[in-house]
Write a protein that holds these residues in place. Structure first.
Motif, short mmCIF file in Angstrom:
data_model
loop_
_atom_site.label_atom_id
_atom_site.label_comp_id
_atom_site.label_asym_id
_atom_site.label_seq_id
_atom_site.Cartn_x
_atom_site.Cartn_y
_atom_site.Cartn_z
N GLU A 32 0.83 -1.21 0.00
CA GLU A 32 0.00 0.00 0.00
C GLU A 32 0.86 1.26 0.00
N ARG A 33 1.96 1.23 0.77
CA ARG A 33 2.87 2.38 0.77
C ARG A 33 3.49 2.57 -0.62
N GLU A 34 3.89 1.48 -1.24
CA GLU A 34 4.43 1.56 -2.60
C GLU A 34 3.39 2.09 -3.58
N ARG A 35 2.15 1.62 -3.46
CA ARG A 35 1.08 2.08 -4.32
C ARG A 35 0.88 3.59 -4.16
N ASP A 36 0.87 4.05 -2.90
CA ASP A 36 0.70 5.48 -2.65
C ASP A 36 1.86 6.29 -3.24
N TRP A 37 3.08 5.77 -3.13
CA TRP A 37 4.24 6.46 -3.70
C TRP A 37 4.12 6.54 -5.21
N PHE A 38 3.77 5.42 -5.85
CA PHE A 38 3.63 5.42 -7.30
C PHE A 38 2.51 6.36 -7.76
N ARG A 39 1.45 6.43 -7.00
CA ARG A 39 0.35 7.34 -7.34
C ARG A 39 0.83 8.79 -7.28
N ARG A 40 1.53 9.15 -6.18
CA ARG A 40 2.07 10.50 -6.06
C ARG A 40 3.06 10.81 -7.17
N GLU A 41 3.91 9.83 -7.47
CA GLU A 41 4.91 10.02 -8.53
C GLU A 41 4.23 10.21 -9.89
N ALA A 42 3.19 9.45 -10.16
CA ALA A 42 2.46 9.60 -11.42
C ALA A 42 1.83 10.98 -11.52
N LEU A 43 1.27 11.48 -10.43
CA LEU A 43 0.68 12.82 -10.43
C LEU A 43 1.75 13.90 -10.64
N ARG A 44 2.90 13.71 -9.99
CA ARG A 44 3.99 14.67 -10.15
C ARG A 44 4.49 14.68 -11.59
N LEU A 45 4.68 13.50 -12.17
CA LEU A 45 5.17 13.41 -13.54
C LEU A 45 4.14 13.96 -14.54
N ASP A 46 2.87 13.76 -14.26
CA ASP A 46 1.84 14.30 -15.13
C ASP A 46 1.86 15.82 -15.11
N ALA A 47 2.03 16.41 -13.93
CA ALA A 47 2.12 17.86 -13.83
C ALA A 47 3.37 18.37 -14.56
N TYR A 48 4.47 17.64 -14.44
CA TYR A 48 5.70 18.02 -15.12
C TYR A 48 5.52 17.93 -16.65
N ARG A 49 4.87 16.87 -17.11
CA ARG A 49 4.61 16.70 -18.54
C ARG A 49 3.74 17.84 -19.07
N THR A 50 2.73 18.22 -18.31
CA THR A 50 1.85 19.31 -18.72
C THR A 50 2.63 20.62 -18.84
N ALA A 51 3.51 20.87 -17.87
CA ALA A 51 4.31 22.09 -17.91
C ALA A 51 5.27 22.06 -19.10
N MET A 52 5.89 20.92 -19.37
CA MET A 52 6.81 20.81 -20.49
C MET A 52 6.07 20.97 -21.82
N LYS A 53 4.86 20.44 -21.91
CA LYS A 53 4.06 20.57 -23.12
C LYS A 53 3.72 22.04 -23.37
N LYS A 54 3.40 22.76 -22.30
CA LYS A 54 3.09 24.19 -22.42
C LYS A 54 4.34 24.95 -22.87
N ASP A 55 5.50 24.64 -22.29
CA ASP A 55 6.75 25.28 -22.69
C ASP A 55 7.09 24.97 -24.15
N LEU A 56 6.86 23.73 -24.57
CA LEU A 56 7.14 23.33 -25.94
C LEU A 56 6.27 24.12 -26.92
N ARG A 57 4.99 24.26 -26.58
CA ARG A 57 4.08 25.03 -27.42
C ARG A 57 4.55 26.48 -27.55
N PHE A 58 4.96 27.07 -26.42
CA PHE A 58 5.46 28.44 -26.40
C PHE A 58 6.71 28.57 -27.26
N LEU A 59 7.64 27.62 -27.12
CA LEU A 59 8.89 27.68 -27.88
C LEU A 59 8.66 27.47 -29.37
N LYS A 60 7.70 26.61 -29.73
CA LYS A 60 7.38 26.41 -31.14
C LYS A 60 6.84 27.70 -31.75
N GLU A 61 5.95 28.37 -31.03
CA GLU A 61 5.40 29.63 -31.52
C GLU A 61 6.51 30.67 -31.68
#
Length: 131
Positions: A32-61
């Motif tokens: 359960e502790r591992e599951r909770d860690w992986f869930r938090r990590e997935a949320l963190r990586l998703d937020a990072y991916r979203t930020a990188m996607k926004k930066d990529l769009r800005f840099l392309k423009e």
């Protein structure tokens, strides 16, 4: 303590999710502790991916705008060089024609001064060039 409880009390304890209901084995707690860690990590990586996607769009423009500017300036440079070459040829022709007559206007610095004042290049504005 759980052994002494009757079945109804046990059901009530398990329904209320009490820690006294049934102690979880250490392996399940670890999973359960591992599951909770992986869930938090997935949320963190998703937020990072979203930020990188926004930066990529800005840099392309920004890159597209810079490419448009580069193309516009390249076109302006070519036009200016063409006009400069044409004007120099006209100046040489005028020097040949007028040089024989001895007009002082076409000698030395006077010519460059007059040609720079008369030099009005028809350059398109940036808004016209982008159309």
């Amino acid at each position: 303590m759980l052994v002494k409880l009757n079945a109804g009390e046990r059901r009530a304890l398990t329904a209320s999710n009490s820690p006294l209901a049934y102690p979880l084995p250490p392996q399940i707690r670890h999973l359960e502790r591992e599951r909770d860690w992986f869930r938090r990590e997935a949320l963190r990586l998703d937020a990072y991916r979203t930020a990188m996607k926004k930066d990529l769009r800005f840099l392309k423009e920004k890159c597209d705008v810079l490419e448009e500017n580069r193309d516009w300036f390249a076109q302006q440079l070519k036009t200016t060089k063409r006009q400069n070459k044409r004007l120099l040829q006209e100046l040489k022709a005028l020097r040949r024609i007028r040089g024989a007559t001895g007009d002082a206007i076409f000698d030395g610095a006077d010519v460059s001064l007059q040609s720079s004042k008369a030099l009005k290049l028809p350059m398109a504005s940036r808004s016209e060039a982008s159309l």
